[in-house]
Design a protein around this motif. Structure first.
Motif, short mmCIF file in Angstrom:
data_model
loop_
_atom_site.label_atom_id
_atom_site.label_comp_id
_atom_site.label_asym_id
_atom_site.label_seq_id
_atom_site.Cartn_x
_atom_site.Cartn_y
_atom_site.Cartn_z
N CYS A 39 0.87 -1.18 0.00
CA CYS A 39 0.00 0.00 0.00
C CYS A 39 0.90 1.22 0.00
CB CYS A 39 -0.87 0.07 1.26
SG CYS A 39 -1.95 -1.35 1.45
N GLY A 59 -3.43 -5.76 1.61
CA GLY A 59 -2.79 -4.83 0.73
C GLY A 59 -3.70 -4.32 -0.38
N ARG A 79 -8.23 5.43 -4.15
CA ARG A 79 -7.28 6.55 -4.24
C ARG A 79 -6.15 6.26 -5.22
NH1 ARG A 79 -5.42 6.54 1.71
NH2 ARG A 79 -5.49 4.33 1.15
N ARG A 98 -6.92 8.50 5.91
CA ARG A 98 -7.37 7.99 4.62
C ARG A 98 -8.35 9.00 4.02
NH1 ARG A 98 -8.41 2.17 2.52
NH2 ARG A 98 -9.58 2.63 0.64
S1 SF4 Z 1 -7.00 -0.50 4.66
FE1 SF4 Z 1 -5.38 0.98 4.05
S2 SF4 Z 1 -3.46 0.18 4.89
FE2 SF4 Z 1 -5.00 -1.46 5.00
S3 SF4 Z 1 -4.72 -2.66 3.19
FE3 SF4 Z 1 -6.28 -1.12 2.64
S4 SF4 Z 1 -5.15 0.68 1.87
FE4 SF4 Z 1 -3.67 -0.70 2.86
#
Ligand code: SF4
Ligand SMILES: C[S@@+](CC[C@H](N)C(=O)[O-])C[C@H]1O[C@@H](n2cnc3c(N)ncnc32)[C@H](O)[C@@H]1O
Length: 471
Positions: free
Chosen positions: A66, A122, A158, A193
């Motif tokens: 990520c 991920g 995103r 986020r």
């Molecule tokens: S929740 Fe956020 S940190 Fe967790 S896997 Fe998804 S993008 Fe990655």
């Protein structure tokens, strides 16, 4: 389905059990029970049995990267910010190791008959479109992916571009699961986020135009600063985008393991009755909008495959949530991935560099379990309970050759307290969760049948070893 309304006595029962740190049984037996001496040789033997029985397959690939850390996250992932990636792209060594690992599995199970593929993480779209094409070539070059297979990918809105989606659709992907979590700006900021509604809306538009058959949204409740009003607004925004499925997860807070969760102040997290209010609000909102309530925390439009599976009795609960593939053996590729077979579990090592090294030698198995007859019986019981809200005594007796009353005499004794409290009903045909109370406390009922949890008497107050950690 009737709206979920709890009376005050029902709330009192709920409060009594809601704080227990009980498993969600995404597997039975649960992962903490698995053994570290169940390594590559045990996996090879179990895969051989699966191949001999010609069991159809599901492929799961874990892509662990990520770009940014979400502070609530409990997934196995490694954070690689864009500037670090420019210096060294981990996707390349990942694909090299994946190819070796796929060879190892295919050498034992053959091409199989693959009815489902799932890319999770991920964030799978951390990989570039070109890397996703190579990943697909690795899978489709070794495994026989059936026409009409369900091919799904988890996407972080995103970092997912139109080109990603066009590439995936062109490869045959037909399902997308979007990490949405919550639309409220204050909540998004608190969890690191920031993902405006417009970003999700644009992605949904692309998926529809490209012709993906089904779209899932992941949402979480229990996040910092969530209120009934803020969640109601997020749910309205969710419904405006008409997802086919919704997973509405309760936040798992275990800061001893997920240490980044320590950034959350206790006072910012929904407490007391608020998590229940949030859950009930969401359930009623989705029911009113025509979604079917499936299992513990999933919702689906009535014409969607999951809702059909609920009606037809073919729901299956796995690490990927509720699925329709009851008969499938899951081959897990990538760091931390779990292989789930008829009679065995095996989990890969979690750190991706360790996994990359391990696959050059053998399977990268870190722990696992071969299931005995009692494990398989109880696993089926859990599937019925979580998927369909009832344990069908006759079906278990026929399938496993037991006398239910005798086999589960101790459990039925312990269940009496929950019958008295209106959580379950138990008669000659079935043990059934009541609605709404039993449905909301399904994990408590399941815990009674989990042979590996220390037996606990409900009557004597809450046992210390199950003190509140996970809600
Ligand atoms: S929740 Fe956020 S940190 Fe967790 S896997 Fe998804 S993008 Fe990655
Ligand atoms: C691998 S992520 C989904 C794909 C992508 N990484 C993303 O976040 O958009 C899997 C899902 O697990 C859920 N999740 C992660 N951490 C959680 C936690 N602590 N409690 C409950 N759900 C969690 C989130 O809803 C998340 O969308």
């Amino acid at each position: 389905m009737m709206p979920y309304i709890l009376t005050e006595p029902q709330r009192a029962v709920y409060r009594r059990y809601a704080g227990l740190a009980l498993p969600r049984h995404t597997s039975y037996p649960t992962a903490p029970v698995w053994q570290t001496d169940h390594g590559p040789a045990a996996l090879r033997a179990a895969l051989g049995r699966s191949a001999a029985a010609r069991r159809p397959l599901s492929l799961y690939v874990h892509i662990p990267y990520c770009e940014r850390l979400c502070y609530y996250c409990a997934c196995t992932k490694e954070i690689v910010p864009p500037d670090r990636r420019r210096a060294h792209d981990p996707g390349e060594s990942f694909l090299r190791a994946l190819e070796i690992e796929a060879d190892r599995f295919a050498a034992v199970v053959g091409p199989g008959e693959v009815q489902q593929v799932h890319l999770g993480g991920g964030s799978p779209t951390f990989l570039s479109p070109g890397q996703l094409e190579r990943l697909w070539a690795i899978l489709s070059g070794r495994f026989a992916i059936a026409a009409g297979a369900e091919i799904a990918v988890e996407v972080d809105p995103r970092i997912t571009t139109h080109e990603h989606l066009r590439t995936l659709r062109g490869l045959g992907f037909n399902r997308v699961s979007l990490g949405v979590q919550d639309f409220a700006p204050a909540v998004q900021r608190a969890v690191n986020r920031v993902q405006p509604y417009e970003v999700v809306e644009r992605l949904v538009g692309w998926c529809r135009t490209l012709g993906f058959e089904s779209m899932n949204f992941d949402l979480i409740y229990g996040l910092p600063f969530q209120t009934v009003e803020s969640l109601a607004a997020s749910l309205a925004q969710t419904l405006a985008l008409k997802p086919d499925r919704i997973a509405f997860y309760r936040l798992a807070v275990i800061p001893e393991i997920f240490r980044w969760q320590n950034v959350f102040k206790h006072t910012d997290l929904p407490a007391g009755d608020l998590p229940l209010e949030l859950n009930v609000l969401a359930i009623n909102t989705f029911l009113e909008a025509g979604y079917a309530f499936i299992g513990l925390d999933h919702f689906a439009r009535p014409d969607e495959a999951l809702a059909r599976a609920l009606r037809e009795g073919s729901l299956h609960r796995t690490f990927q949530g509720m699925t329709t593939g009851k008969q499938l053996d899951v081959v897990g590729l990538g760091p931390s991935a779990i292989t789930q077979l008829e009679d065995a579990f095996a989990q890969n090592v979690k750190a991706s560099v360790v996994w990359q090294e391990a696959v050059t030698q053998d399977f990268a198995t870190e722990r696992g379990l071969t299931l005995g007859a009692d494990d398989r019986l109880r696993r089926e019981l859990m599937q019925q309970l979580y998927g369909h809200g009832a344990i069908d005594r006759h079906a278990l007796e026929t399938q496993f050759g037991i006398a239910f009353e005798d086999y589960f005499a101790a459990e039925l004794g312990r269940l009496r307290e929950l019958v008295d409290q209106g959580v379950v009903t138990a008669d000659a045909d079935a043990v059934r969760l009541t609605e709404p109370l039993g449905r909301l406390l399904a994990r408590v009922v399941a815990a009674v049948f989990d042979r590996y949890l220390p037996p606990f008497a409900f009557r004597d107050g809450l046992p210390a070893h199950l003190s509140s950690k996970v809600g």
